[in-house]
Enzyme design. Sequence first.
Site, PDB file in Angstrom:
ATOM      1  N   ARG A 100     -15.537  -6.860  10.383  1.00 47.89           N
ATOM      2  CA  ARG A 100     -14.541  -7.846  10.812  1.00 47.89           C
ATOM      3  C   ARG A 100     -13.682  -7.223  11.905  1.00 47.89           C
ATOM      4  NH1 ARG A 100      -8.920  -9.547   8.302  1.00 47.89           N
ATOM      5  NH2 ARG A 100      -8.505 -11.232   9.748  1.00 47.89           N
ATOM      6  N   HIS A 145      -5.560 -12.257  16.016  1.00 44.54           N
ATOM      7  CA  HIS A 145      -4.895 -11.311  15.123  1.00 44.54           C
ATOM      8  C   HIS A 145      -3.640 -10.803  15.854  1.00 44.54           C
ATOM      9  CE1 HIS A 145      -5.689  -8.576  11.438  1.00 44.54           C
ATOM     10  NE2 HIS A 145      -4.470  -8.277  11.861  1.00 44.54           N
ATOM     11  N   GLU A 190      -3.579 -14.442   8.944  1.00 40.04           N
ATOM     12  CA  GLU A 190      -2.268 -14.454   8.294  1.00 40.04           C
ATOM     13  C   GLU A 190      -1.173 -15.182   9.060  1.00 40.04           C
ATOM     14  OE1 GLU A 190      -1.027 -10.513   7.295  1.00 40.04           O
ATOM     15  OE2 GLU A 190      -2.641 -10.218   5.870  1.00 40.04           O
ATOM     16  N   ASN A 331      -6.604 -12.278   2.316  1.00 43.51           N
ATOM     17  CA  ASN A 331      -6.122 -10.892   2.366  1.00 43.51           C
ATOM     18  C   ASN A 331      -5.239 -10.650   1.157  1.00 43.51           C
ATOM     19  OD1 ASN A 331      -7.342 -10.743   4.839  1.00 43.51           O
ATOM     20  ND2 ASN A 331      -5.456 -10.511   6.031  1.00 43.51           N
ATOM     21  N   TYR A 333      -3.162  -7.455  -1.010  1.00 47.55           N
ATOM     22  CA  TYR A 333      -2.805  -6.041  -1.132  1.00 47.55           C
ATOM     23  C   TYR A 333      -1.999  -5.740  -2.390  1.00 47.55           C
ATOM     24  CZ  TYR A 333      -4.107  -5.257   3.775  1.00 47.55           C
ATOM     25  OH  TYR A 333      -4.796  -5.153   4.953  1.00 47.55           O
ATOM     26  N   GLU A 400      -9.316  -8.761   3.697  1.00 46.79           N
ATOM     27  CA  GLU A 400      -8.595  -7.483   3.741  1.00 46.79           C
ATOM     28  C   GLU A 400      -8.150  -7.106   2.339  1.00 46.79           C
ATOM     29  OE1 GLU A 400      -5.220  -7.167   6.437  1.00 46.79           O
ATOM     30  OE2 GLU A 400      -6.323  -8.230   8.001  1.00 46.79           O
TER      31      GLU A 400
HETATM   32  C1  GBH Z   1      -2.136  -7.040   6.982  1.00 45.61           C
HETATM   33  O1  GBH Z   1      -1.035  -7.824   6.586  1.00 45.61           O
HETATM   34  C2  GBH Z   1      -2.451  -7.254   8.458  1.00 45.61           C
HETATM   35  O2  GBH Z   1      -3.374  -8.321   8.616  1.00 45.61           O
HETATM   36  C3  GBH Z   1      -3.015  -6.025   9.133  1.00 45.61           C
HETATM   37  O3  GBH Z   1      -3.017  -6.190  10.515  1.00 45.61           O
HETATM   38  C4  GBH Z   1      -2.231  -4.804   8.706  1.00 45.61           C
HETATM   39  O4  GBH Z   1      -2.675  -3.645   9.344  1.00 45.61           O
HETATM   40  C5  GBH Z   1      -2.365  -4.660   7.203  1.00 45.61           C
HETATM   41  O5  GBH Z   1      -1.784  -5.775   6.603  1.00 45.61           O
HETATM   42  C6  GBH Z   1      -1.649  -3.455   6.615  1.00 45.61           C
HETATM   43  O6  GBH Z   1      -0.252  -3.579   6.733  1.00 45.61           O
HETATM   44  O7  GBH Z   1       7.676  -4.323   6.208  1.00 45.61           O
HETATM   45  O8  GBH Z   1       8.575  -4.981   4.074  1.00 45.61           O
HETATM   46  O9  GBH Z   1       8.814  -6.457   5.986  1.00 45.61           O
HETATM   47  C7  GBH Z   1      -0.659  -7.711   5.221  1.00 45.61           C
HETATM   48  C8  GBH Z   1       0.560  -8.576   4.914  1.00 45.61           C
HETATM   49  C9  GBH Z   1       2.744  -8.994   5.711  1.00 45.61           C
HETATM   50  C10 GBH Z   1       2.261  -6.934   4.647  1.00 45.61           C
HETATM   51  C11 GBH Z   1       4.013  -8.373   6.312  1.00 45.61           C
HETATM   52  C12 GBH Z   1       3.509  -6.310   5.235  1.00 45.61           C
HETATM   53  C13 GBH Z   1       5.740  -6.739   6.013  1.00 45.61           C
HETATM   54  C14 GBH Z   1       6.517  -6.206   4.863  1.00 45.61           C
HETATM   55  N1  GBH Z   1       1.755  -7.975   5.500  1.00 45.61           N
HETATM   56  N2  GBH Z   1       4.520  -7.322   5.449  1.00 45.61           N
HETATM   57  S1  GBH Z   1       7.997  -5.449   5.330  1.00 45.61           S
END
Ligand code: GBH
Length: 504
Positions: A100, A145, A190, A331, A333, A400
């Site tokens: 991807r 992206h 996202e 996605n 996490y 993701e």
């Molecule tokens: C992904 O977003 C992205 O698609 C990717 O590009 C990125 O590299 C990957 O995450 C890893 O971070 O800093 O406390 O304000 C995941 C969802 C949404 C998670 C925004 C982090 C900010 C939190 N992201 N969030 S904060």
Amino acid sequence: MKLQIIVTILTVIWSRTNASITNTKLCFGENFRFGVATASYQIEGGWNVSGKGESIWDRYTHEHPERVFDHNNGDVADDSYQRYKEDVKLLKELGVNFYRFSISWPRILPTGFINDVNKDGIRYYNDLIDELRRNDIEPLVTMYHWDLPQILQELGGWTNPVMADYFADYAKVLFNEFGDRVQFWLTFNEPLSFCQDGYGGNDAPGGQASGFEDYMCGHNVLRAHGKVYTLYNKEYRDQQQGSVGITLDIAWMEPITTSQEDQDAAETARQFTYGWFAHPILTDEGDYPPIMRKRIDENSKRQNFARSRLPQFTSEEIQEIKGSFDFLGLNHYTTFMVSPGDNKTSTVPSFQNDMGVKTSQKAEWPKSNSTWLKVVPWGFRKALNWVKNTYNNPNILVTENGISLHPGLHDPKRVNYIDGYLRALHDAIYKDKCRVIGYTYWSLLDNFEWMRGYSERFGLYEVDYESPSRTRTPRLSASYFRAIATTGCLPNDYINYVEYTLTD
Ligand code: GBH
């Protein structure tokens, strides 16, 4: 002969029973796909070469280095613009089924519009796609992206309704140029992140107008997505026979207690964070989630606005957006605990105030190197089940999932994370019957982690940012992921999983 057969059968039975008693090897079905992901601005570099235009991330990191944690930017990043062949070698080494990656809009259309198509940009992605196919790796392409052409930002970017048409023009170039070899498309990565953090927060373009611009952004992104899906159906599907989806980020929202108030707050949080985009696309009735409509309309009224801060779709738009997916990219996490926000209705318009919940994470959850990311594998299973139950069990591709850690090649914590989340995914598929067709690890290699610069490492491969060649070196997790991608099974001989093992 007969005896041999009996012995074989007995051996099989014995080994199966034995396996379930000791350490069962979890395997995914034959058709299940494994892949890894990256994104253009985070890896390519070459920010101003070969006719590429400026993106909002180029502009933002150049004008505001102080806002990025290590004051860095993606000017060179992993230099994948020069080194994509090395990347494909790594993918081959990993044995993944698909890769991807995302296409940089300003590399293809330096002015943002189709009046000027950059031949070198087209050549670059053609080369990458061909190199992938030569190596039997399926390309999965994200159209957007986050690296919007700066010129379009000057027109208001995603807050401007005309963006939907310009995005469809761009998509048309992509289908024309690459659609003969790309079978899997994601329109957006996202929208929650880039609308909320970009137009209502600190990410590029740094809009900081939450409660207004983030909703405008979401609105136009949904309209743009609908248009591109229609375009594919009308002009490309018959010939190219591909699939078009969108990627949404879904952090699991768990009520902090079993009380009704907490459960309601958690559901509101789910509807505001994923329902915002999923409800218009994945439900039979379409349009925004009713709870979002209600809360934002009421707050807007209370705040003396003449109309709701959440825009209205026309009925044609609702129809077009409804059902505009062949699969859902997801996605995931981490997980948050949710309780109701304090009851004082804020006079300040913002997404957070409209949603009206408090989120937290438990101190005992294992940490990563990102403040927001804690290791909670059971949340993955719950999130998948919620999507299954709420949206009529759509086909899901996990686009993701991953963890950031300190630099270093020995990363058993990453192995543990992947193991825990894949076990949760296995349960979701085989026990709960969620339809998940594949899993993508974020990321193939360390990269520019947006506002966190190069300080957070998500890669299966470590990148040496001191070396001009951006040397890539496999971590322990790379060989572990290779074992999974090549066998479809979780190896039992890698690590002691005790710490994060799931309980039913
Ligand atoms: C992904 O977003 C992205 O698609 C990717 O590009 C990125 O590299 C990957 O995450 C890893 O971070 O800093 O406390 O304000 C995941 C969802 C949404 C998670 C925004 C982090 C900010 C939190 N992201 N969030 S904060």
